[in-house]
Design a protein around this motif. Structure first.
Motif, PDB file in Angstrom:
ATOM      1  N   THR A   1      82.233  48.216 162.469  1.00 51.94           N
ATOM      2  CA  THR A   1      81.173  48.399 163.457  1.00 51.94           C
ATOM      3  C   THR A   1      81.114  49.855 163.901  1.00 51.94           C
ATOM      4  N   ARG A   2      82.286  50.469 164.020  1.00 54.09           N
ATOM      5  CA  ARG A   2      82.336  51.862 164.461  1.00 54.09           C
ATOM      6  C   ARG A   2      81.615  52.776 163.471  1.00 54.09           C
TER       7      ARG A   2
ATOM      8  N   THR B   1      79.261  51.931 161.370  1.00 58.55           N
ATOM      9  CA  THR B   1      77.829  51.640 161.467  1.00 58.55           C
ATOM     10  C   THR B   1      77.211  52.351 162.661  1.00 58.55           C
TER      11      THR B   1
ATOM     12  N   LEU C   1      85.413  49.607 169.442  1.00 59.37           N
ATOM     13  CA  LEU C   1      84.807  48.811 168.376  1.00 59.37           C
ATOM     14  C   LEU C   1      85.727  48.718 167.158  1.00 59.37           C
TER      15      LEU C   1
ATOM     16  N   ARG D   1      75.172  49.380 171.738  1.00 63.10           N
ATOM     17  CA  ARG D   1      73.824  49.800 171.352  1.00 63.10           C
ATOM     18  C   ARG D   1      72.883  49.776 172.560  1.00 63.10           C
TER      19      ARG D   1
ATOM     20  N   GLY E   1      79.639  45.622 169.723  1.00 57.99           N
ATOM     21  CA  GLY E   1      78.781  46.630 169.103  1.00 57.99           C
ATOM     22  C   GLY E   1      77.357  46.564 169.612  1.00 57.99           C
TER      23      GLY E   1
ATOM     24  N   SER F   1      77.706  40.896 171.223  1.00 57.50           N
ATOM     25  CA  SER F   1      78.980  41.404 170.713  1.00 57.50           C
ATOM     26  C   SER F   1      79.249  42.786 171.297  1.00 57.50           C
TER      27      SER F   1
END
Length: 258
Positions: A179-180, A182, A175, A152, A148, A146
């Protein structure tokens, strides 16, 4: 007009002195940065905010050694920046992963390119893959991740080379909102664990407050003076806490927003 945000001092990890940069478009010279002076402390997290075209990304690219200034200089630990360097790593909005390499291959790539033996590079890579929560996916290809997760990987790749200075150009801009947030939590945690100097370009004022010790507000008007704002809030930060909300209002006021 001289742009003095914070005069550099001898103990700064990054010293920007008299920095000017312009571009030529359609035969016209457009100044983007003009005589900027700024000091960034070792281990500090600095966010740079401002309207489109104010020079945020240009400044970051000069710090990375990807652009050369017209005048002035950038010093890293007292040494002039003349190009890219191993003490700096940059994370872009798009992860820019190599599609034919696995997560492990992408994260270990930088170390192997520097001559680190493959086994040691992969051990370091696995450590940072675990730090960003992707250990179960180390054999996945970028196309299987994905947005996100791919970002990472980009963060793990940058951290694996253990940079003194981590440069981030809107790394979470693509994002979704959940998700942003997180990933903001992850960046805050990783920055504190790694103790690197972090310089973040963002359009998101809340993100700047959440991650930064200080925020550099670039002016809307050409020739304006940047302003430095201290974010004197305890960590970990609570986005709903009254002082956080008040700081967001203050930054919004800098841009005439309410």
């Amino acid at each position: 007009m001289t742009m003095v945000a914070h005069q550099a001092s001898r103990g700064d990890a990054v010293a920007i002195r008299g920095l000017s940069k312009s571009f030529t478009l359609g035969g016209k010279t457009l100044p983007v940065l003009r005589d900027l002076n700024l000091g960034i402390r070792a281990g500090e997290s600095l966010a740079i905010v401002g309207p489109s075209g104010c020079g945020k990304t240009t400044l970051l690219r000069v710090l990375a050694g990807l652009e050369q200034p017209d005048a002035g200089q950038v010093l890293i630990d007292g040494h002039p920046v003349r190009g890219v360097g191993t003490e700096r790593a940059i994370i872009f909005q798009e992860p820019r992963l190599l599609p034919w390499l696995t997560v492990l291959g992408n994260v270990s790539f930088g170390l192997e390119a520097r001559g680190v033996p493959k086994a040691k590079a992969e051990a370091e890579a696995r450590h940072h893959i675990r730090l960003v929560g992707l250990a179960p996916f180390e054999n996945a290809l970028p196309g299987q991740l994905s947005g996100g997760m791919a970002q990472r990987v980009g963060i793990a790749r940058a951290l694996t080379v253990q940079p003194k200075i981590l440069l981030l150009d809107e790394p979470l801009g693509a994002l979704d909102a959940m998700t942003r947030m997180t990933m903001q939590d992850e960046l805050a945690r990783l920055w504190q664990e790694q103790q690197a100097t972090m310089i973040l370009v963002t359009h998101d004022l809340e993100e700047a407050i959440f991650l930064a010790d200080r925020v550099l507000v670039m002016p809307r008007e050409k020739g304006g003076v940047p302003r430095l704002i201290d974010i004197d809030l305890p960590r970990p930060r609570d986005r709903s806490e009254a002082r956080f909300v008040a700081m967001r209002r203050r930054l919004m006021a800098e841009f005439g927003l309410h």
